[in-house]
Write an enzyme that holds these catalytic residues in place. Structure first.
Site, mmCIF file in Angstrom:
data_model
loop_
_atom_site.group_PDB
_atom_site.id
_atom_site.type_symbol
_atom_site.label_atom_id
_atom_site.label_comp_id
_atom_site.label_asym_id
_atom_site.label_seq_id
_atom_site.Cartn_x
_atom_site.Cartn_y
_atom_site.Cartn_z
ATOM 1 N N ASN A 184 -7.089 5.843 -1.911
ATOM 2 C CA ASN A 184 -5.724 5.191 -1.546
ATOM 3 C C ASN A 184 -6.091 4.049 -2.542
ATOM 4 O O ASN A 184 -7.025 3.072 -2.164
ATOM 5 C CB ASN A 184 -5.864 4.788 -0.239
ATOM 6 C CG ASN A 184 -4.798 3.853 0.194
ATOM 7 O OD1 ASN A 184 -4.012 3.272 -0.695
ATOM 8 N ND2 ASN A 184 -4.603 4.021 1.717
ATOM 9 N N GLU A 193 0.787 -1.164 -0.100
ATOM 10 C CA GLU A 193 0.081 -0.066 0.126
ATOM 11 C C GLU A 193 0.828 1.236 -0.156
ATOM 12 O O GLU A 193 1.970 1.303 0.711
ATOM 13 C CB GLU A 193 -0.760 -0.219 1.215
ATOM 14 C CG GLU A 193 -1.754 1.129 1.410
ATOM 15 C CD GLU A 193 -2.195 1.221 2.880
ATOM 16 O OE1 GLU A 193 -1.563 0.811 3.766
ATOM 17 O OE2 GLU A 193 -3.240 1.688 3.073
ATOM 18 N N GLU A 252 -5.974 8.900 7.672
ATOM 19 C CA GLU A 252 -6.398 8.577 6.315
ATOM 20 C C GLU A 252 -7.892 8.958 6.000
ATOM 21 O O GLU A 252 -8.175 9.414 4.773
ATOM 22 C CB GLU A 252 -6.476 7.003 6.371
ATOM 23 C CG GLU A 252 -5.103 6.316 6.002
ATOM 24 C CD GLU A 252 -5.119 5.077 5.508
ATOM 25 O OE1 GLU A 252 -5.675 4.607 4.768
ATOM 26 O OE2 GLU A 252 -4.875 4.043 6.432
ATOM 27 N N LYS A 291 -9.587 1.836 -1.947
ATOM 28 C CA LYS A 291 -9.936 1.339 -0.711
ATOM 29 C C LYS A 291 -11.197 1.694 -0.163
ATOM 30 O O LYS A 291 -11.542 2.876 -0.421
ATOM 31 C CB LYS A 291 -8.802 1.952 0.335
ATOM 32 C CG LYS A 291 -8.657 1.293 1.614
ATOM 33 C CD LYS A 291 -7.518 1.946 2.329
ATOM 34 C CE LYS A 291 -7.215 1.198 3.824
ATOM 35 N NZ LYS A 291 -6.039 1.781 4.270
ATOM 36 N N ASN A 294 0.193 -1.096 5.249
ATOM 37 C CA ASN A 294 1.040 -0.113 6.253
ATOM 38 C C ASN A 294 0.293 -0.217 7.907
ATOM 39 O O ASN A 294 -0.609 0.306 8.111
ATOM 40 C CB ASN A 294 0.962 1.162 5.833
ATOM 41 C CG ASN A 294 1.970 1.668 4.790
ATOM 42 O OD1 ASN A 294 3.121 1.912 5.043
ATOM 43 N ND2 ASN A 294 1.305 1.356 3.749
ATOM 44 N N CYS A 337 -4.728 -2.868 2.942
ATOM 45 C CA CYS A 337 -4.709 -2.933 4.518
ATOM 46 C C CYS A 337 -6.001 -3.200 5.228
ATOM 47 O O CYS A 337 -6.547 -4.206 5.369
ATOM 48 C CB CYS A 337 -4.129 -1.471 4.737
ATOM 49 S SG CYS A 337 -3.428 -1.555 6.331
#
Ligand code: CDT
Length: 310
Positions: free
Chosen positions: A107, A47, A143, A124, A194, A169
């Site tokens: 993302n 990621e 995020e 994502k 991550n 993730c």
């Protein structure tokens, strides 16, 4: 025809704040060439692979963070990766921060076939962390300030002689992620992550990060009869310890290969996509055994609604 695909989880160690995209792409190229020597056909990078994990820092004006995003893919800095992969006949999956022409921030992960064709881009769905500055934390996880959730959800693609899906993730912690792809016949799910070891809202979970990482991906693989490739950016990045433990997981739920280090490392396995049918056709024969008529709450309700008090 055999559907054995040799796959590499290309784990990365830390990327420092001052490292340029060009610096990182050099590291990706080293892993790509090593993969070629192992007969790998698909390399999966983590990621947000091209930069440090920037959501750990707060910016009052979120536009200040646009410098961490890619406005095109391939970008000038990543073109050498696309070119070399095509020349070597290796496909790849790469996580990056995407800024769309109409100004949306995602993302994202891009999947590229062995001939250089872009298969698809996944954005994502489950965005973790928080929106506002929370100075009580040792580091931020913003995020939710910098990324919008995917409007598209979980698609799958016919690629690499199989049916391939992607997740990023935090998506891997949610069973719906795997099941929505499982219902589309997914045989291979690619996931970059991550994951900070320290979880500020409940530090009792810190020691369990590795366990939870394996738990969710092994369960998702088994319950949907699919291969899962989980790839970390691990090690100590700008003072934050990140989980490594990249792994390739079979449809049986078994880990067939796992990283030994917290740095740049290639984890390779031969993945027989036909193995998925053993699970999809028996215990997890969805058509025969699922009961969607009693699963309504899964899609009609977001939070918990307990029964009324007696
Ligand atoms: N990158 C990412 O999604 N990390 C999350 C951290 C959750 S805690 C804010 C993860 O699920 O690993």
């Amino acid at each position: 025809m055999s559907r054995i695909l040799t796959i590499a989880a290309a784990q990365l160690g830390p990327v420092a704040r001052q490292d340029s995209r060009e610096d990182v792409v050099e590291r990706l190229l080293v892993l790509l060439r090593e993969a070629k020597a192992h007969g790998v056909e698909l390399v999966v990078f983590p990621e947000l692979a091209l930069t440090t994990f920037f959501p750990r820092w707060y910016a009052e004006d979120r536009a200040e963070m646009d410098g961490w995003f890619e406005a095109e893919m391939p970008s000038p800095a990543t073109k050498p990766l696309f070119d070399e992969a095509r020349e070597l006949g290796i496909g790849f999956c790469l996580g990056f921060a995407e800024l769309t022409p109409d100004g949306h921030h995602y993302n994202s992960q891009i999947l590229v076939e062995r001939d250089g064709r872009v298969v698809g881009t996944y954005r994502k769905v489950h965005i973790p962390g928080h929106e506002e500055h929370e100075p009580w934390r040792a580091f931020q996880h913003l995020e939710r300030r910098y990324f919008e959730p995917s409007p598209e959800g979980f698609g799958v693609w016919r690629a690499f002689d199989g049916i391939v899906g992607m997740m990023i993730c935090n998506d891997r912690r949610w069973p719906e992620t795997y099941r929505v792809m499982g219902l589309q016949g997914v045989e291979l799910i690619l996931c970059g992550y991550n994951t900070p070891i320290h979880y500020a809202p409940d530090p009792t979970q810190d020691i369990l990060q590795g366990f939870h990482n394996a738990l969710v991906m092994q369960a998702g693989a088994y319950q949907n009869g699919t291969w899962v490739v989980g790839v970390a950016k691990g090690g100590n990045e700008e003072g934050v310890e990140g989980l490594a433990q990249s792994a390739i997981i079979a449809p049986s739920g078994q880990i067939v290969a796992q990283a030994l280090t917290t740095g740049d490392e290639l984890v390779v396995a031969r993945c027989d996509l036909d193995w998925c049918a053993k699970y999809k056709g028996t215990l997890f024969d969805f058509e025969r055994y699922r009961r969607p008529e009693v699963y309504g709450l899964i899609t009609s309700q977001r939070g918990v609604v307990p029964p009324p008090e007696a």
